[in-house]
Design a protein around this motif. Structure first.
Motif, mmCIF file in Angstrom:
data_model
loop_
_atom_site.group_PDB
_atom_site.id
_atom_site.type_symbol
_atom_site.label_atom_id
_atom_site.label_comp_id
_atom_site.label_asym_id
_atom_site.label_seq_id
_atom_site.Cartn_x
_atom_site.Cartn_y
_atom_site.Cartn_z
ATOM 1 N N SER A 191 54.660 59.302 27.715
ATOM 2 C CA SER A 191 53.786 58.140 27.883
ATOM 3 C C SER A 191 53.914 57.638 29.318
ATOM 4 C CB SER A 191 54.188 57.048 26.902
ATOM 5 O OG SER A 191 53.566 55.827 27.201
ATOM 6 N N VAL A 192 52.787 57.235 29.898
ATOM 7 C CA VAL A 192 52.774 56.735 31.276
ATOM 8 C C VAL A 192 52.170 55.335 31.284
ATOM 9 C CG1 VAL A 192 51.936 57.088 33.629
ATOM 10 C CG2 VAL A 192 52.509 59.058 32.217
ATOM 11 N N VAL A 193 52.862 54.397 31.912
ATOM 12 C CA VAL A 193 52.335 53.049 32.113
ATOM 13 C C VAL A 193 52.288 52.784 33.608
ATOM 14 C CG1 VAL A 193 52.675 50.582 31.733
ATOM 15 C CG2 VAL A 193 53.199 52.215 29.908
ATOM 16 N N MET A 194 51.149 52.325 34.090
ATOM 17 C CA MET A 194 50.961 52.071 35.518
ATOM 18 C C MET A 194 50.562 50.620 35.750
ATOM 19 S SD MET A 194 49.026 55.608 36.585
ATOM 20 C CE MET A 194 48.054 55.663 35.064
ATOM 21 N N ARG A 195 51.299 49.927 36.607
ATOM 22 C CA ARG A 195 50.963 48.571 37.021
ATOM 23 C C ARG A 195 50.130 48.658 38.292
ATOM 24 N NH1 ARG A 195 53.313 43.491 36.567
ATOM 25 N NH2 ARG A 195 53.394 44.088 34.380
ATOM 26 N N LEU A 196 48.969 48.017 38.297
ATOM 27 C CA LEU A 196 48.056 48.057 39.437
ATOM 28 C C LEU A 196 48.231 46.803 40.276
ATOM 29 C CD1 LEU A 196 46.854 50.153 37.436
ATOM 30 C CD2 LEU A 196 44.580 49.451 38.195
ATOM 31 N N LEU A 197 48.566 46.968 41.548
ATOM 32 C CA LEU A 197 48.722 45.855 42.475
ATOM 33 C C LEU A 197 47.673 46.007 43.566
ATOM 34 C CD1 LEU A 197 52.615 45.948 42.785
ATOM 35 C CD2 LEU A 197 51.272 44.306 41.481
ATOM 36 N N ASP A 198 46.631 45.195 43.488
ATOM 37 C CA ASP A 198 45.538 45.268 44.456
ATOM 38 C C ASP A 198 45.964 44.612 45.762
ATOM 39 O OD1 ASP A 198 43.169 45.350 45.847
ATOM 40 O OD2 ASP A 198 41.923 44.698 44.175
ATOM 41 N N GLN A 199 46.095 45.435 46.811
ATOM 42 C CA GLN A 199 46.550 44.930 48.104
ATOM 43 C C GLN A 199 45.394 44.461 48.988
ATOM 44 O OE1 GLN A 199 49.793 44.843 48.844
ATOM 45 N NE2 GLN A 199 50.651 46.085 47.218
ATOM 46 N N THR A 200 44.148 44.701 48.547
ATOM 47 C CA THR A 200 42.991 44.446 49.404
ATOM 48 C C THR A 200 42.847 42.983 49.760
ATOM 49 O OG1 THR A 200 41.875 46.304 48.331
ATOM 50 C CG2 THR A 200 40.508 44.813 49.654
ATOM 51 N N GLY A 201 43.033 42.098 48.783
ATOM 52 C CA GLY A 201 42.835 40.669 49.031
ATOM 53 C C GLY A 201 43.978 40.019 49.775
ATOM 54 N N GLY A 202 45.082 40.763 49.988
ATOM 55 C CA GLY A 202 46.235 40.179 50.666
ATOM 56 C C GLY A 202 47.024 39.261 49.740
ATOM 57 N N LEU A 203 48.047 38.661 50.302
ATOM 58 C CA LEU A 203 48.900 37.767 49.521
ATOM 59 C C LEU A 203 48.205 36.452 49.209
ATOM 60 C CD1 LEU A 203 52.400 38.094 51.219
ATOM 61 C CD2 LEU A 203 51.779 38.807 48.915
ATOM 62 N N ARG A 204 48.471 35.937 48.029
ATOM 63 C CA ARG A 204 47.999 34.596 47.714
ATOM 64 C C ARG A 204 48.955 33.567 48.300
ATOM 65 N NH1 ARG A 204 45.810 34.282 41.469
ATOM 66 N NH2 ARG A 204 44.267 35.947 41.612
ATOM 67 N N THR A 205 48.399 32.502 48.827
ATOM 68 C CA THR A 205 49.225 31.407 49.295
ATOM 69 C C THR A 205 49.588 30.521 48.099
ATOM 70 O OG1 THR A 205 47.331 29.961 49.711
ATOM 71 C CG2 THR A 205 48.011 31.445 51.507
ATOM 72 N N LEU A 206 50.490 29.576 48.316
ATOM 73 C CA LEU A 206 50.836 28.649 47.235
ATOM 74 C C LEU A 206 49.612 27.866 46.780
ATOM 75 C CD1 LEU A 206 54.341 27.117 48.082
ATOM 76 C CD2 LEU A 206 53.729 28.599 46.169
ATOM 77 N N ASP A 207 48.703 27.581 47.707
ATOM 78 C CA ASP A 207 47.483 26.850 47.335
ATOM 79 C C ASP A 207 46.634 27.646 46.355
ATOM 80 O OD1 ASP A 207 47.583 24.445 49.142
ATOM 81 O OD2 ASP A 207 47.708 26.013 50.640
ATOM 82 N N GLN A 208 46.763 28.981 46.386
ATOM 83 C CA GLN A 208 45.919 29.831 45.547
ATOM 84 C C GLN A 208 46.587 30.235 44.236
ATOM 85 O OE1 GLN A 208 45.494 32.836 48.631
ATOM 86 N NE2 GLN A 208 43.384 32.258 49.019
ATOM 87 N N THR A 209 47.792 29.753 43.984
ATOM 88 C CA THR A 209 48.494 30.136 42.761
ATOM 89 C C THR A 209 48.033 29.359 41.534
ATOM 90 O OG1 THR A 209 50.274 28.562 43.234
ATOM 91 C CG2 THR A 209 50.571 30.835 44.007
ATOM 92 N N GLY A 210 47.293 28.267 41.734
ATOM 93 C CA GLY A 210 46.857 27.449 40.606
ATOM 94 C C GLY A 210 47.753 26.272 40.325
#
Length: 570
Positions: A281-300
């Motif tokens: 079995s294979v499990v893959m976590r996808l981390l989209d690097q395109t948008g860059g890091l979220r700032t604290l303001d963008q965490t909700g």
């Protein structure tokens, strides 16, 4: 098919009907000549008319209906009657298949040339037209033209190419075989489907007689199956090669990592394999690097909590924990904090497994247990590197916890994560791990606990009426009468893939240590510590924040009760 036709040119017709004036038409014609866009688009861009007003006017003049398809359930099989490439080119979508006729939605039904090109593709069915907003059509494309058929086609092709081969383990060892190309196409299609759907994880699970491909979307797994069970080993082998894993080892779990570019997105893939009864079995976590890091303001984080969190991470020393279950967004919050602290005057060292995002100016260390480079070893070495700020990916054991706490006590700001269900139990978890209570009391400054709740889809939101038991739970949680309050839910539509939810939002608890809590910890009085924490006027539990989101129409009662577990368990 009766070809609809305007009696006059669009601009002249709009002026004739008094919808725009001559000067506005002239301005739009000038804009059209310079931009090359259609007149209707130019009028909308210049704010002389709204898109909906224009489309309703066109529908009336052409004697065809105007339809809002944001709430309409469209059969994917009907949409597939028109090839995707032509549907996108002409902004057209088959909304209904009625046997001998189809209802075709177009954002520009006056495009007779486009209609003439589409008619042979739908023949011998008669075409009935409807006017639809372009944005709604574009949104529906990604939902309806999913790559499920392509995945099935590639899987079938791969099986046919190797149907006489009992062992597919040699597939993908060379890059010039036909079978290898098919495996690559199949995997690329799976990744494209996941990126389009906004999946955070892909699960490839061999089972008896089939392969399950599941995607986690908004925290919930959605399943597709392939009946070509014997291609599983070819898929796993190719993924192992991509993740630089040992392709000869099938008996033990392995972890790997690779990067792919899909649909304009740069995606980091964290891969884990595990031997099961019917294969790996294979499990893959996808981390989209395109948008860059979220700032604290963008965490909700709500504004009041955001200012308090910033106060915590700007202290010169002490430990701040971000806690929550797997997939709750801990890493996003932690990296958001690091991005704010990352200035030339501060030396930052991180100890991670794995390093998820690359940060400039930050010394990031990837642990490697195989060579003895574990968290505690790197953490000891880091303290000798004169850091101002230390980030430990996770407090996993007694030794790591004690070194981190002592580092916080000796003038360093230490940030880390912990797998706990709420903020109050986090300090107690450190003690359970073997850290001395006095050390926890002296070093810990605050705990940010978080969960993710699903947001109601705005396209299909309606009022909801909780049942009697839910109302009792809510009254216990919020300590107020529920009879006059309004709640909402989603009915399910094309936009949310008929789930009623679209996207997620964080709910948070922020526990800041005070003297009473520190005294209780030093005495190892866990009950008094929990009591002092709950009585702290600045502490708001998960459930209360989620309840406020439900009142604002952001989430549902079901999601509130899911995060307020202590209520539902009583």
């Amino acid at each position: 098919m009766a070809r609809p036709k305007l009696k006059m040119r669009l601009g002249d017709l709009l002026v004739h009907e008094g919808i725009i004036v001559e000067a506005q038409l002239m301005e739009a014609l000038k804009e059209q000549r310079s931009s090359g866009r259609k007149l209707g688009a130019a009028l909308v861009d210049l704010h002389h008319i709204t898109e909906e007003e224009l489309l309703r006017f066109l529908a009336q003049q052409l004697d065809v209906p105007f339809m809002d398809i944001s709430h309409k359930r469209i059969d994917p099989a009907a949409a597939q009657l028109l090839p995707e490439v032509h549907a996108r080119r002409h902004r057209a979508l088959v909304l209904e298949d009625n046997g001998d006729s189809v209802l075709l939605g177009m954002s520009d039904p006056a495009d007779l040339s486009g209609l003439d090109q589409l008619a042979p593709m739908l023949a011998p069915k008669d075409i009935k037209l409807a006017v639809v907003k372009e944005a709604h059509i574009l949104d529906a494309f990604d939902k309806l033209y999913r790559r499920t058929k392509d995945i099935e086609s590639f899987a079938q092709q791969l099986q046919e190419e190797y149907e006489e081969t009992s062992d597919l383990d040699f597939v993908s060892l060379t890059s010039d075989t036909e079978g290898d190309a098919t495996v690559v196409q199949l995997l690329r299609t799976i990744f494209e489907e996941a990126v389009i759907a906004g999946a955070s994880d892909i699960h490839i699970e061999p089972d008896e007689g089939l392969i399950r491909i599941r995607q986690r979307i908004d925290g919930v797994l959605q399943e597709d199956t392939l009946k070509e069970a014997n291609i599983a080993s070819a898929l796993v082998l190719r993924l192992k090669l991509m993740g630089t894993l040992d392709i000869s080892e099938k008996r033990l779990p392995q972890d790997g990592r690779f990067n792919i570019k899909v649909k304009g997105h740069s995606v980091d893939i964290r891969m884990s394999t595990m031997p099961t009864q019917y294969g790996e079995s294979v499990v893959m976590r996808l981390l989209d690097q395109t948008g860059g890091l979220r700032t604290l303001d963008q965490t909700g984080l709500p504004p009041d909590l955001l200012s308090r969190v910033r106060g915590l991470i700007r202290r010169p020393h002490g430990m701040v924990l971000v806690t929550g279950p797997t997939g709750s967004g801990k890493t996003t919050t932690l990296y958001g904090a690091l991005s704010e602290l990352n200035v030339p005057g501060k030396k930052i060292i991180t100890v991670e497994d794995p390093v998820e995002y690359r940060l400039p100016r930050v010394n990031q260390v990837q642990v490697n247990a195989k060579i003895g480079l574990d968290f505690s070893t790197v953490l000891r070495a880091s303290l000798r590197q004169d850091p101002d700020i230390l980030m430990v990916g996770e407090m996993r054991d007694k030794e790591t916890a004690q070194i981190g706490l002592r580092g916080a006590l000796t003038g360093h700001l230490v940030l880390s994560t912990l797998h706990t269900n709420d903020a109050i139990t986090s300090a107690l978890r450190l003690i359970d791990m073997g850290a001395p209570a006095y050390l926890v009391a002296s070093s810990l400054r605050g705990v940010i606990a978080q969960r993710l709740v699903r947001k109601i889809c705005k396209n299909c939101q309606i009022q909801a009426h909780p049942d009697r038991q839910e109302l009792l739970w809510l009254e216990q949680l919020a300590e107020k009468d529920m009879s006059e309050l309004t709640f909402y839910r989603g009915t399910g539509c094309q936009s949310c893939n008929h789930t009623g939810y679209k996207g997620r939002i964080g709910v948070f608890e922020l526990l800041e240590m005070n003297n009473a809590m520190m005294d209780a910890l030093r005495r190892e009085d866990t009950e008094d510590f929990a009591k002092c924490a709950r009585e702290n006027p600045s502490f708001t539990p998960f459930g209360v924040m989620a309840f406020e989101y439900a009142l604002d129409g952001i989430t549902t009662v079901e999601e509130v009760l899911r995060v307020a577990e202590h209520i539902t368990e009583m």
